[in-house]
Scaffold this motif. Structure first.
Motif, short mmCIF file in Angstrom:
data_model
loop_
_atom_site.label_atom_id
_atom_site.label_comp_id
_atom_site.label_asym_id
_atom_site.label_seq_id
_atom_site.Cartn_x
_atom_site.Cartn_y
_atom_site.Cartn_z
N ILE A 1 0.84 -1.20 0.00
CA ILE A 1 0.00 0.00 0.00
C ILE A 1 0.87 1.25 0.00
CG2 ILE A 1 -1.69 1.30 1.33
CD1 ILE A 1 -2.88 -1.29 2.27
N LEU A 2 1.96 1.20 0.76
CA LEU A 2 2.92 2.31 0.77
C LEU A 2 3.86 2.15 -0.42
CD1 LEU A 2 4.12 4.81 2.11
CD2 LEU A 2 5.54 3.28 3.52
N ARG A 3 3.61 2.89 -1.47
CA ARG A 3 4.41 2.80 -2.68
C ARG A 3 5.63 3.71 -2.59
NH1 ARG A 3 -0.03 2.97 -7.62
NH2 ARG A 3 -1.59 1.57 -6.69
N THR A 4 6.44 3.66 -3.62
CA THR A 4 7.61 4.52 -3.68
C THR A 4 7.83 4.98 -5.12
OG1 THR A 4 9.94 4.73 -3.06
CG2 THR A 4 9.26 2.67 -4.10
N TRP A 5 8.76 5.86 -5.29
CA TRP A 5 9.14 6.33 -6.62
C TRP A 5 10.61 6.72 -6.57
CZ3 TRP A 5 9.99 11.75 -7.89
CH2 TRP A 5 9.91 12.59 -6.76
N THR A 6 11.16 7.16 -7.70
CA THR A 6 12.60 7.39 -7.79
C THR A 6 13.09 8.39 -6.74
OG1 THR A 6 12.45 7.00 -10.18
CG2 THR A 6 14.46 8.02 -9.36
N GLY A 7 12.30 9.40 -6.44
CA GLY A 7 12.73 10.43 -5.50
C GLY A 7 12.78 9.99 -4.05
N SER A 8 12.12 8.88 -3.71
CA SER A 8 12.10 8.43 -2.32
C SER A 8 12.76 7.07 -2.12
CB SER A 8 10.64 8.38 -1.82
OG SER A 8 9.89 7.46 -2.59
N LEU A 9 13.59 6.66 -3.08
CA LEU A 9 14.24 5.37 -2.98
C LEU A 9 15.22 5.28 -1.82
CD1 LEU A 9 14.92 4.44 -6.71
CD2 LEU A 9 13.18 3.53 -5.19
N SER A 10 15.69 6.40 -1.33
CA SER A 10 16.63 6.37 -0.21
C SER A 10 15.96 5.88 1.07
CB SER A 10 17.21 7.77 0.02
OG SER A 10 16.18 8.71 0.27
N SER A 11 14.64 6.04 1.18
CA SER A 11 13.94 5.62 2.39
C SER A 11 13.04 4.41 2.17
CB SER A 11 13.08 6.79 2.93
OG SER A 11 12.17 7.24 1.93
N VAL A 12 12.40 4.31 0.99
CA VAL A 12 11.51 3.18 0.68
C VAL A 12 11.94 2.62 -0.67
CG1 VAL A 12 9.15 2.41 0.33
CG2 VAL A 12 9.63 4.27 1.94
N THR A 13 12.33 1.34 -0.70
CA THR A 13 12.86 0.78 -1.94
C THR A 13 12.05 -0.41 -2.44
OG1 THR A 13 14.39 -0.53 -0.61
CG2 THR A 13 15.22 1.54 -1.49
N ASN A 14 12.22 -1.55 -1.83
CA ASN A 14 11.63 -2.79 -2.34
C ASN A 14 10.20 -2.95 -1.82
OD1 ASN A 14 14.15 -3.46 -3.56
ND2 ASN A 14 14.88 -4.12 -1.56
N THR A 15 9.23 -2.64 -2.66
CA THR A 15 7.82 -2.60 -2.21
C THR A 15 6.94 -3.65 -2.86
OG1 THR A 15 7.34 -0.96 -3.93
CG2 THR A 15 7.97 -0.12 -1.76
N CYS A 16 7.50 -4.56 -3.66
CA CYS A 16 6.70 -5.59 -4.32
C CYS A 16 6.89 -6.94 -3.65
CB CYS A 16 7.06 -5.69 -5.81
SG CYS A 16 6.53 -4.27 -6.79
N ASN A 17 5.86 -7.79 -3.74
CA ASN A 17 5.89 -9.11 -3.12
C ASN A 17 5.24 -10.13 -4.03
OD1 ASN A 17 6.72 -7.93 -0.39
ND2 ASN A 17 4.70 -6.99 -0.67
N LEU A 18 5.62 -11.40 -3.85
CA LEU A 18 5.01 -12.51 -4.55
C LEU A 18 4.21 -13.35 -3.57
CD1 LEU A 18 7.81 -13.86 -6.94
CD2 LEU A 18 5.77 -12.57 -7.58
N PHE A 19 2.99 -13.73 -3.96
CA PHE A 19 2.15 -14.60 -3.16
C PHE A 19 1.60 -15.71 -4.04
CE2 PHE A 19 1.69 -10.38 -1.15
CZ PHE A 19 2.22 -10.68 0.09
N ALA A 20 1.81 -16.96 -3.65
CA ALA A 20 1.29 -18.11 -4.38
C ALA A 20 0.08 -18.65 -3.65
CB ALA A 20 2.36 -19.19 -4.51
N LEU A 21 -1.09 -18.58 -4.29
CA LEU A 21 -2.35 -19.02 -3.69
C LEU A 21 -2.76 -20.35 -4.29
CD1 LEU A 21 -4.38 -15.67 -3.74
CD2 LEU A 21 -2.77 -16.49 -2.03
N SER A 22 -3.01 -21.34 -3.45
CA SER A 22 -3.51 -22.64 -3.90
C SER A 22 -5.03 -22.59 -3.85
CB SER A 22 -2.97 -23.76 -2.99
OG SER A 22 -3.44 -25.01 -3.41
N LEU A 23 -5.67 -22.75 -5.00
CA LEU A 23 -7.12 -22.58 -5.11
C LEU A 23 -7.83 -23.92 -4.95
CD1 LEU A 23 -7.27 -20.14 -8.16
CD2 LEU A 23 -7.09 -19.59 -5.73
N ASN A 24 -8.54 -24.07 -3.85
CA ASN A 24 -9.38 -25.25 -3.63
C ASN A 24 -10.77 -24.91 -4.18
OD1 ASN A 24 -11.18 -27.21 -2.49
ND2 ASN A 24 -9.62 -27.70 -0.97
N LEU A 25 -11.04 -25.37 -5.39
CA LEU A 25 -12.27 -24.97 -6.08
C LEU A 25 -13.51 -25.57 -5.43
CD1 LEU A 25 -11.04 -25.35 -9.77
CD2 LEU A 25 -11.01 -23.32 -8.32
#
Length: 301
Positions: free
Chosen positions: A156-180
């Motif tokens: 939710i807290l994103r970043t951009w080039t100008g704020s990389l010194s304080s907030v950098t890696n903001t993406c994540n991977l989630f693997a969901l197993s779908l029980n249909l």
């Protein structure tokens, strides 16, 4: 529900919905609203009789009945029979699923089961995922017993080039197993602190499995038990966390910068073609030992 998801997109993807199909054609996932993931299961299982249902075909203004056969389970077969009614003339007709405001009948296709919604935004998932923001990309993974959906989600807290010194890696991977059957979606594995400029996830074919993640300065491979990557330019050293994965250096000194316009598709099990936004073509080769991806190699064509 599907119409609601499409009509309430927040505009994070310029109003474009994301959809992907399970490799074994068990379901389809549609993301129209960042808080709602619509799962549409398909009928599957053993063979049903060709007389299970009939479909109407119109040819030259005349109605003709045609028999169709398909693979369905016993439960799905019962559902299918309930969805079809036969009129006095013997023509098959889909059972009415509802009535719109304009008094027109809505028919549900007998080829799919009832869709359901998985909430994925604002930490509303009940499987140890918190702080979820915009889903940037998603794909179904190969080699799992149940349909497994991989989401590339930004905090939710994103970043951009100008704020990389304080907030950098903001993406994540989630693997969901779908029980249909029970409509459950537990998170079976996750990887956090991906580069903020990650844009795409692409499933790797069997038998390796896993997925590629494309960011502006690097291409990374992730699976449940393995990870590696390769730099596309000299900035990967500063934008990719060293604790995330081992990034091979850009020995050819390419100045390839990946973005949302970059296209990537697999030519075979261990080779993918990358098309840059300027039209340049690159080959990405997966170095495999057994069924494990150990390294990535990028060459310009």
């Amino acid at each position: 529900k599907l119409g609601y998801a499409e009509n309430n997109d927040r505009g994070d993807r310029n109003g474009i919905s994301i959809a992907c199909v399970d490799p074994l054609h068990r379901c389809i996932a549609v993301l129209g609203n960042d808080d709602q993931l619509v799962i549409i299961p398909f009928l599957q299982g053993g063979r049903a009789s060709s007389k299970s249902f009939k479909s109407q075909e119109k040819s030259n203004g005349e109605s003709q009945s045609s028999e169709t056969s398909m693979f369905v389970s016993e439960e799905s077969s019962q559902y299918l029979n309930n969805m079809v009614s036969t009129d006095q003339s013997g023509n098959g007709k889909g059972k009415t699923a509802g009535i719109n405001d304009d008094d027109t009948e809505v028919f549900r296709s007998p080829l799919v089961l009832k869709p359901y919604i998985v909430p994925i935004g604002k930490g509303r998932l009940s499987n140890n995922i918190s702080g979820g923001g915009v889903v940037k990309s998603m794909t179904f993974l190969h080699g799992y017993f149940e349909p497994t959906l991989l989401l590339l989600q930004e905090n939710i807290l994103r970043t951009w080039t100008g704020s990389l010194s304080s907030v950098t890696n903001t993406c994540n991977l989630f693997a969901l197993s779908l029980n249909l059957q029970h409509q459950q979606s537990p998170c079976i594995w996750s990887i956090k602190s991906l580069p903020y400029d990650s844009t795409h996830v692409l499933a790797v074919p069997r038998p390796m499995g896993g997925a590629l993640v494309l960011s502006s300065n690097a291409i990374m491979y992730f699976s449940q038990n393995n990870r590696c990557g390769v730099a596309t330019n000299g900035f990967a050293v500063t934008t990719v966390d060293k604790k995330l994965c081992n990034i091979s250096s850009n020995s050819k000194r390419y100045r390839l910068v990946l973005n949302a316009e970059t296209q990537c598709t697999f030519l075979d099990k261990t080779c993918a073609l990358i098309t840059a936004d300027n039209g340049d073509l690159y080959l990405l080769r997966l170095r495999v030992v057994g069924d494990i991806v150990t390294a990535l190699k990028l060459t310009r064509t």
